[in-house]
Design an enzyme around this catalytic site. Structure first.
Site, PDB file in Angstrom:
ATOM      1  N   PHE A   1       0.855  -1.184   0.000  1.00 37.04           N
ATOM      2  CA  PHE A   1       0.000   0.000   0.000  1.00 37.04           C
ATOM      3  C   PHE A   1       0.899   1.245   0.000  1.00 37.04           C
ATOM      4  O   PHE A   1       1.847   1.330   0.779  1.00 37.04           O
ATOM      5  CB  PHE A   1      -0.905  -0.018   1.228  1.00 37.04           C
ATOM      6  CG  PHE A   1      -1.968   1.040   1.196  1.00 37.04           C
ATOM      7  CD1 PHE A   1      -3.078   0.900   0.387  1.00 37.04           C
ATOM      8  CD2 PHE A   1      -1.846   2.178   1.964  1.00 37.04           C
ATOM      9  CE1 PHE A   1      -4.054   1.881   0.352  1.00 37.04           C
ATOM     10  CE2 PHE A   1      -2.824   3.173   1.927  1.00 37.04           C
ATOM     11  CZ  PHE A   1      -3.929   3.012   1.119  1.00 37.04           C
TER      12      PHE A   1
ATOM     13  N   ASP B   1       1.098  -4.497   8.969  1.00 37.46           N
ATOM     14  CA  ASP B   1      -0.006  -3.566   8.740  1.00 37.46           C
ATOM     15  C   ASP B   1      -1.279  -4.397   8.580  1.00 37.46           C
ATOM     16  O   ASP B   1      -1.379  -5.215   7.662  1.00 37.46           O
ATOM     17  CB  ASP B   1       0.274  -2.719   7.488  1.00 37.46           C
ATOM     18  CG  ASP B   1      -0.764  -1.611   7.298  1.00 37.46           C
ATOM     19  OD1 ASP B   1      -1.924  -1.807   7.723  1.00 37.46           O
ATOM     20  OD2 ASP B   1      -0.420  -0.570   6.707  1.00 37.46           O
TER      21      ASP B   1
ATOM     22  N   TYR C   1     -11.126   2.907   9.822  1.00 33.27           N
ATOM     23  CA  TYR C   1     -12.301   3.293   9.030  1.00 33.27           C
ATOM     24  C   TYR C   1     -12.714   2.278   7.971  1.00 33.27           C
ATOM     25  O   TYR C   1     -13.644   2.512   7.235  1.00 33.27           O
ATOM     26  CB  TYR C   1     -12.083   4.674   8.376  1.00 33.27           C
ATOM     27  CG  TYR C   1     -10.814   4.871   7.560  1.00 33.27           C
ATOM     28  CD1 TYR C   1     -10.691   4.334   6.295  1.00 33.27           C
ATOM     29  CD2 TYR C   1      -9.756   5.626   8.052  1.00 33.27           C
ATOM     30  CE1 TYR C   1      -9.539   4.528   5.543  1.00 33.27           C
ATOM     31  CE2 TYR C   1      -8.601   5.828   7.323  1.00 33.27           C
ATOM     32  CZ  TYR C   1      -8.489   5.272   6.062  1.00 33.27           C
ATOM     33  OH  TYR C   1      -7.347   5.463   5.335  1.00 33.27           O
ATOM     34  N   LYS C   2     -12.005   1.149   7.929  1.00 29.44           N
ATOM     35  CA  LYS C   2     -12.354   0.135   6.919  1.00 29.44           C
ATOM     36  C   LYS C   2     -13.306  -0.894   7.531  1.00 29.44           C
ATOM     37  O   LYS C   2     -14.439  -0.559   7.837  1.00 29.44           O
ATOM     38  CB  LYS C   2     -11.071  -0.482   6.374  1.00 29.44           C
ATOM     39  CG  LYS C   2     -10.275   0.530   5.552  1.00 29.44           C
ATOM     40  CD  LYS C   2      -8.904   0.025   5.137  1.00 29.44           C
ATOM     41  CE  LYS C   2      -8.237   1.103   4.276  1.00 29.44           C
ATOM     42  NZ  LYS C   2      -6.781   0.924   4.201  1.00 29.44           N
TER      43      LYS C   2
ATOM     44  N   ARG D   1     -12.479  -3.501  -7.478  1.00 23.31           N
ATOM     45  CA  ARG D   1     -12.335  -4.158  -6.185  1.00 23.31           C
ATOM     46  C   ARG D   1     -13.693  -4.232  -5.490  1.00 23.31           C
ATOM     47  O   ARG D   1     -14.398  -3.231  -5.390  1.00 23.31           O
ATOM     48  CB  ARG D   1     -11.338  -3.349  -5.349  1.00 23.31           C
ATOM     49  CG  ARG D   1     -10.761  -4.072  -4.159  1.00 23.31           C
ATOM     50  CD  ARG D   1      -9.650  -3.253  -3.552  1.00 23.31           C
ATOM     51  NE  ARG D   1     -10.144  -1.984  -3.010  1.00 23.31           N
ATOM     52  CZ  ARG D   1      -9.550  -1.311  -2.018  1.00 23.31           C
ATOM     53  NH1 ARG D   1      -8.436  -1.763  -1.487  1.00 23.31           N
ATOM     54  NH2 ARG D   1     -10.040  -0.172  -1.591  1.00 23.31           N
TER      55      ARG D   1
HETATM   56  C1  LIG Z   1      -6.043   1.996   4.266  1.00 25.01           C
HETATM   57  C2  LIG Z   1      -4.641   1.687   4.570  1.00 25.01           C
HETATM   58  C3  LIG Z   1      -3.873   2.580   5.306  1.00 25.01           C
HETATM   59  C4  LIG Z   1      -4.498   3.880   5.746  1.00 25.01           C
HETATM   60  O1  LIG Z   1      -3.598   4.793   6.227  1.00 25.01           O
HETATM   61  P1  LIG Z   1      -4.133   6.125   6.958  1.00 25.01           P
HETATM   62  O2  LIG Z   1      -2.913   6.874   7.242  1.00 25.01           O
HETATM   63  O3  LIG Z   1      -4.841   5.666   8.206  1.00 25.01           O
HETATM   64  O4  LIG Z   1      -5.075   6.793   6.034  1.00 25.01           O
HETATM   65  C5  LIG Z   1      -2.575   2.232   5.612  1.00 25.01           C
HETATM   66  N1  LIG Z   1      -2.055   1.055   5.201  1.00 25.01           N
HETATM   67  C6  LIG Z   1      -2.783   0.165   4.482  1.00 25.01           C
HETATM   68  C7  LIG Z   1      -2.185  -1.141   4.070  1.00 25.01           C
HETATM   69  C8  LIG Z   1      -4.088   0.461   4.139  1.00 25.01           C
HETATM   70  O5  LIG Z   1      -4.810  -0.396   3.424  1.00 25.01           O
END
Ligand SMILES: *Cc1c(COP(=O)(O)O)cnc(C)c1O
Length: 411
Positions: A125, A196, A221-222, A370
């Site tokens: 990511f 992560d 938030y997911k 997705r």
């Molecule tokens: C969504 C996501 C994030 C989000 O990072 P924020 O800083 O909280 O917006 C980080 N790492 C991964 C792998 C994600 O999917």
């Protein structure tokens, strides 16, 4: 069994998780397949936010004590701990995932004097790689970032590596690492591991302590349904608390913030990873989301997710192959997380055309459509209806319009 709409409705009638949909407030006409990007709203959120702003108005600064705001990072952290195989005192809810990753990666690097390499996966990511780039620039000669292909991660683990940073479930392919096996391989070379969990917590079973993990971060938030910009979380194994020295040494991570002394002394436990005043308004909805997860067995969630994923893939392959979609290679169903990506050169516009039909998935560059699976509020019949809409979009070439092709800031 051949899948049809009736058989999926029958599955919904027998579904032990079906009742949880009522814990969320979801528009009736919506088929939401993007809970892996922004979860739906827990039904309790408006009342909870109302209580919070009332406490703010009436109690003002007193609410930090009276409404328990000051201990929210720990209390919410304990709720998350249950979902990720951690002890209550190993998790805090704080900041964003990006900021938390900076803190734990820097901490791990500092715990490995003489080792320079931060190892991560190409195609991770983006924020993870960007943050590690920033960290290694800041650390100067003390750090060097090595970004390698997924297939080369294991062979790249050697005595020069300080810390390995991996995303447990890949945001695009949903491919999932064997957390215990990778952590073991890293520990054999005395490499620390940061996981992560953004696409894992609330989606798949996670056992950080069972895997002997060192540090982890993840998103609120997911799948946890904490709302836009919800606070994220961070895990540090107990055995590291004493030595962990994180660089964002703000006052609320201090041993005694209200002593107002001139020099920093870290709080004894995981609280040392806090920085400044915590965003109460960004934590309350997450607390509501986690109250729902308190009543859920992740084993049941995973079982439904696997079943839904298999059904969705089967429907897509059977009904959409002719339109030029490409599907994931078979690596074993249990080696993937809780979303499905299918590839098509027009995925962006196809996704937009689906949204016009109130079927919401998302697009991930360059060509992935997705579709997220969130077993607590998705019905089996939604899968049938979503694929039916996709067939219609392709049959009628609804993606081939100016409106569908128009690029938005968020995809
Ligand atoms: C969504 C996501 C994030 C989000 O990072 P924020 O800083 O909280 O917006 C980080 N790492 C991964 C792998 C994600 O999917």
């Amino acid at each position: 069994m051949t899948i049809d709409r009736d058989s999926l409705q029958a599955l919904d009638r027998e579904d032990p998780l079906a009742g949880f949909r009522a814990d969320f407030d979801i528009p009736d006409d919506l088929i939401y397949l993007d809970g892996n990007s922004l979860g739906v709203m827990p039904a309790e959120v408006p009342a909870k936010l109302r209580r919070t702003v009332q406490a703010w108005r009436n109690d003002l600064v007193g609410a930090w004590n009276n409404a328990g705001w000051i201990s929210l990072p720990n209390r919410i952290g304990a709720r998350i701990a249950r979902l990720i195989g951690a002890h209550d005192d190993e998790v805090v809810c704080t900041d964003s995932t990006s900021v938390n990753l900076f803190k734990v990666a820097a901490t791990a690097l500092q715990m490995q004097p003489g080792r320079q390499i931060i190892l991560t996966e190409r195609g991770n990511f983006p924020t993870d790689v960007y943050i590690l780039e920033g960290l290694s620039e800041l650390a100067g000669p003390k750090a060097r970032l090595r970004v390698v292909a997924r297939e080369q991660i294991l062979e790249s683990i050697d005595e020069s590596v300080a810390v390995l940073v991996l995303t447990h479930v890949h945001y695009k392919t949903a491919a999932m690492y064997d957390m215990a096996a990778v952590t073991r391989a890293a520990h054999e070379k005395d490499v620390l591991v940061v996981w992560d969990l953004s696409h894992s917590a609330g989606a798949v079973e996670v056992d950080l302590n069972g895997s002997d993990a060192d540090f982890a971060v993840g998103c609120g938030y997911k799948y946890l349904n904490g709302g836009p910009g919800a606070s994220a979380y961070l895990f540090a194994a107990r055995r590291h608390h004493q030595r962990a020295s994180q660089p964002l040494s703000g006052w609320l991570g201090h041993r005694n913030p209200f002593a107002f002394v001139d020099s920093y002394q870290p709080a004894p436990g995981v609280a040392r990873f806090l920085c400044g005043a915590q965003s109460v308004l960004a934590m309350m909805p997450l607390d509501s989301g986690l109250e729902i997860f308190d009543r859920v067995s992740m084993r049941e969630v995973r079982a439904k997710s696997l079943r839904m994923r298999a059904i969705l893939l089967d429907l897509l392959k059977r009904r959409c192959t002719q339109y030029g979609f490409e599907f994931e290679p078979d690596i074993g169903a249990t080696n993937r997380g809780s979303h499905v990506s299918i590839m098509h050169p027009e995925s962006y516009a196809i996704c937009q055309a689906l949204i016009q039909r109130r079927v919401v998935g998302d697009f991930r560059a360059p060509d992935a459509l997705r579709l997220g699976i969130t077993p607590l509020y998705l019905r089996y019949v939604d899968l049938w209806d979503a694929v039916e809409h996709l067939v219609q979009v392709m049959e009628r070439r609804e993606w081939d319009t100016e409106a569908a092709q128009l690029r938005h800031a968020v995809t």
